[in-house]
Design a protein around this motif. Sequence first.
Motif, mmCIF file in Angstrom:
data_model
loop_
_atom_site.group_PDB
_atom_site.id
_atom_site.type_symbol
_atom_site.label_atom_id
_atom_site.label_comp_id
_atom_site.label_asym_id
_atom_site.label_seq_id
_atom_site.Cartn_x
_atom_site.Cartn_y
_atom_site.Cartn_z
ATOM 1 N N PHE A 85 -22.662 34.471 -15.647
ATOM 2 C CA PHE A 85 -21.533 33.675 -15.178
ATOM 3 C C PHE A 85 -21.175 32.605 -16.219
ATOM 4 O O PHE A 85 -20.013 32.400 -16.563
ATOM 5 N N PHE A 86 -22.211 31.923 -16.745
ATOM 6 C CA PHE A 86 -21.992 30.854 -17.724
ATOM 7 C C PHE A 86 -21.501 31.424 -19.058
ATOM 8 O O PHE A 86 -20.700 30.798 -19.752
ATOM 9 N N GLU A 87 -21.985 32.629 -19.420
ATOM 10 C CA GLU A 87 -21.543 33.268 -20.667
ATOM 11 C C GLU A 87 -20.035 33.517 -20.627
ATOM 12 O O GLU A 87 -19.314 33.193 -21.573
ATOM 13 N N LEU A 88 -19.559 34.123 -19.520
ATOM 14 C CA LEU A 88 -18.131 34.428 -19.428
ATOM 15 C C LEU A 88 -17.302 33.155 -19.267
ATOM 16 O O LEU A 88 -16.234 33.014 -19.875
ATOM 17 N N LEU A 89 -17.823 32.201 -18.463
ATOM 18 C CA LEU A 89 -17.091 30.949 -18.259
ATOM 19 C C LEU A 89 -16.918 30.215 -19.593
ATOM 20 O O LEU A 89 -15.848 29.647 -19.868
ATOM 21 N N ALA A 90 -17.952 30.247 -20.443
ATOM 22 C CA ALA A 90 -17.861 29.610 -21.773
ATOM 23 C C ALA A 90 -16.779 30.283 -22.613
ATOM 24 O O ALA A 90 -15.998 29.609 -23.308
ATOM 25 N N CYS A 91 -16.698 31.621 -22.543
ATOM 26 C CA CYS A 91 -15.666 32.365 -23.284
ATOM 27 C C CYS A 91 -14.259 31.967 -22.838
ATOM 28 O O CYS A 91 -13.324 31.936 -23.644
ATOM 29 N N LEU A 92 -14.118 31.686 -21.534
ATOM 30 C CA LEU A 92 -12.790 31.417 -20.970
ATOM 31 C C LEU A 92 -12.395 29.941 -21.069
ATOM 32 O O LEU A 92 -11.237 29.594 -20.846
ATOM 33 N N SER A 93 -13.359 29.083 -21.393
ATOM 34 C CA SER A 93 -13.099 27.633 -21.378
ATOM 35 C C SER A 93 -12.263 27.201 -22.579
ATOM 36 O O SER A 93 -12.521 27.593 -23.718
ATOM 37 N N LEU A 94 -11.266 26.344 -22.299
ATOM 38 C CA LEU A 94 -10.416 25.795 -23.360
ATOM 39 C C LEU A 94 -10.726 24.312 -23.594
ATOM 40 O O LEU A 94 -10.113 23.666 -24.439
ATOM 41 N N HIS A 95 -11.680 23.783 -22.808
ATOM 42 C CA HIS A 95 -12.006 22.350 -22.878
ATOM 43 C C HIS A 95 -13.263 22.178 -23.728
ATOM 44 O O HIS A 95 -14.333 22.698 -23.392
ATOM 45 N N GLU A 96 -13.149 21.446 -24.830
ATOM 46 C CA GLU A 96 -14.212 21.422 -25.837
ATOM 47 C C GLU A 96 -15.571 20.978 -25.284
ATOM 48 O O GLU A 96 -16.589 21.636 -25.496
ATOM 49 N N LEU A 97 -15.591 19.847 -24.563
ATOM 50 C CA LEU A 97 -16.869 19.329 -24.053
ATOM 51 C C LEU A 97 -17.490 20.275 -23.031
ATOM 52 O O LEU A 97 -18.697 20.545 -23.057
ATOM 53 N N LYS A 124 -21.103 22.636 -23.261
ATOM 54 C CA LYS A 124 -22.188 22.632 -22.270
ATOM 55 C C LYS A 124 -22.422 24.040 -21.717
ATOM 56 O O LYS A 124 -23.565 24.471 -21.534
ATOM 57 N N LEU A 125 -21.346 24.766 -21.465
ATOM 58 C CA LEU A 125 -21.465 26.138 -20.932
ATOM 59 C C LEU A 125 -22.142 27.057 -21.949
ATOM 60 O O LEU A 125 -22.954 27.907 -21.569
ATOM 61 N N LEU A 126 -21.825 26.893 -23.221
ATOM 62 C CA LEU A 126 -22.472 27.702 -24.273
ATOM 63 C C LEU A 126 -23.970 27.400 -24.326
ATOM 64 O O LEU A 126 -24.786 28.296 -24.518
ATOM 65 N N GLU A 127 -24.308 26.121 -24.136
ATOM 66 C CA GLU A 127 -25.726 25.728 -24.118
ATOM 67 C C GLU A 127 -26.447 26.414 -22.953
ATOM 68 O O GLU A 127 -27.534 26.976 -23.116
ATOM 69 N N PHE A 128 -25.829 26.376 -21.761
ATOM 70 C CA PHE A 128 -26.435 27.008 -20.578
ATOM 71 C C PHE A 128 -26.578 28.524 -20.735
ATOM 72 O O PHE A 128 -27.465 29.132 -20.133
ATOM 73 N N SER A 129 -25.689 29.129 -21.518
ATOM 74 C CA SER A 129 -25.742 30.589 -21.635
ATOM 75 C C SER A 129 -26.595 31.059 -22.814
ATOM 76 O O SER A 129 -26.808 32.250 -22.998
ATOM 77 N N SER A 130 -27.099 30.117 -23.619
ATOM 78 C CA SER A 130 -27.941 30.490 -24.776
ATOM 79 C C SER A 130 -29.385 30.679 -24.339
ATOM 80 O O SER A 130 -29.817 30.159 -23.298
#
Length: 606
Positions: free
Chosen positions: A313-325, A329-335
């Motif tokens: 969920f976090f991996e895809l949400l990070a891909c779709l996010s346009l908000h830098e901050l 955080k989402l990329l961190e959670f998905s790593s």
Amino acid sequence: MPSPQLLVLFGSQTGTAQDVSERLGREARRRRLGCRVQALDSYPVVNLINEPLVIFVCATTGQGDPPDNMKNFWGFIFRKNLPSTALCQMDFAVLGLGDSSYAKFNFVAKKLHRRLLQLGGSALLPVCLGDDQHELGPDAAVDPWLRDLWDRVLGLYPPPPGLAEIPPGVPLPSKFTLLFLQEAPSTGSEGQRVAHPGSQEPPSESKPFLAPMISNQRVTGPSHFQDVRLIEFDILGSGISFAAGDVVLIQPSNSAAHVQRFCQVLGLDPDQLFMLQPREPDVSSPTRLPQPCSMRHLVSHYLDIASVPRRSFFELLACLSLHELEREKLLEFSSAQGQEELFEYCNRPRRTILEVLCDFPHTAAAIPPDYLLDLIPAIRPRAFSIASSLLIHPSRLQILVAVVQFQTRLKEPRRGLCSSWLASLDPGQGPVRVPLWVRPGSLAFPETPDTPVIMVGPGTGVAPFRAAIQERVAQGQTGNFLFFGCRWRDQDFYWESEWQELEKRECLTLIPAFSREQPPALFSALQEQKVYVQHRLRELGSLVWELLDHQGAYFYLAGNAKSMPADVSEALMSIFQEEGGLCSPDAAAYLARLQQTRRFQTETWA
């Protein structure tokens, strides 16, 4: 994408194996590999002989059992008449998901791996043993195993020249597109596909029966810590038939408040109608969704917004996010490195998908609706043991439901989706209908009239035994021995008057264990001084041995899967040694024989 080369087949009970399988599918597509992902029982198993490359993802349930959606496959693959060269053209790998606190940890994956080797398959890697008990969950084993798997697979199937891997930050195309309608169509109406009274085929997951709820009664005392309900449905004309030991599956819905909040956070119009269109020819639309469908129906009845999100969920949400901050955080959670922090943020407090989206409002507001079905899993049906017999309650089906509610560090209590939804329904306020269907359970009772049965059912584990006792008494079978455990005689002693009446008629021997009612001098916080069903079994060891060894009794166990099954098995082992005079290895062999001959059966749940 090229024509399919990789096949991923999964057996999943709670959705974890399906989630891992879909992750495999995404990773294959990023590597430009064609890939099909299917539940094992929806795949024509005879076609396996033509598959060059298959990854099996299997959970283990209960006491070493395969999940429901791979039971047909399991029966087929272990047929004795399959030749030892049946799968000699297949390269395979098996990824297991289990829990090392259970005796048969990853039993299904290990057994399947051995069987595929026996049938001539070539293993690409040793079996992967994902463990829920690891502090990072199954991913601790899955991540390194997948890295090795892709090395092996790309060695066999290198990507076409000139086609680079799709980088992780770039979203793959969504599975579906949502074609929004400007106005409601003139014909047809939105609604679930349901089995209608008088229908030729029995209700199923794709066509449940909308059963009228007759009553919804709390059966625990007002001061008891847990709300437990006895719920009755009318199944007249449904085509549903069942026997003792069968289970009913119920398809729950999200609360109206959660649906409204979700639509607000994502900026969706609940009344907007759309048609769902798959992007690829081998993908079909979910049968549970009507066409056209409203956003309210999709969120209420299909998207599991109250579940705890998985890493995908976090991996895809990070891909779709346009908000830098937020994206950072989402990329961190998905790593892989961020899994400990994700566990603390999400898994430990049981934070839901809806709550996460509220914590990432800029990202949530920008989610393209096409990605909703990729991002959020479908609500899964919940299984309940049927607690009544058609011989006593014709055209009725009863269940005993413990309403799940507990506190974590989050302000809002955590609530079980299905049990809370069921508890909220009040047939006294107007008609209530619940989508349901029935399937065989794991308990089967002897048909011979003189065979005694010993049933051990603490708490709501007693539900299937009430159905069995009703059925057996109606058929004149009186050798019924019930070990029932609860906390307090006056708070959670389910069906007390019914049991007492059957005892008067000499149709039942009831042995209760009230764990919190010991004399004050004995009562303390020490676990061993509380009296549980296993203590009652030991106290009546001579009776248990007489019934099992001299009268051919069947032994049944139902309830929480954590420690109770092991405690009961240990009690039986000590009975076999003390009453039967067996040494420890012989006692273990005796217990194993009971299990092999189906004279010891269990139905347990986490």
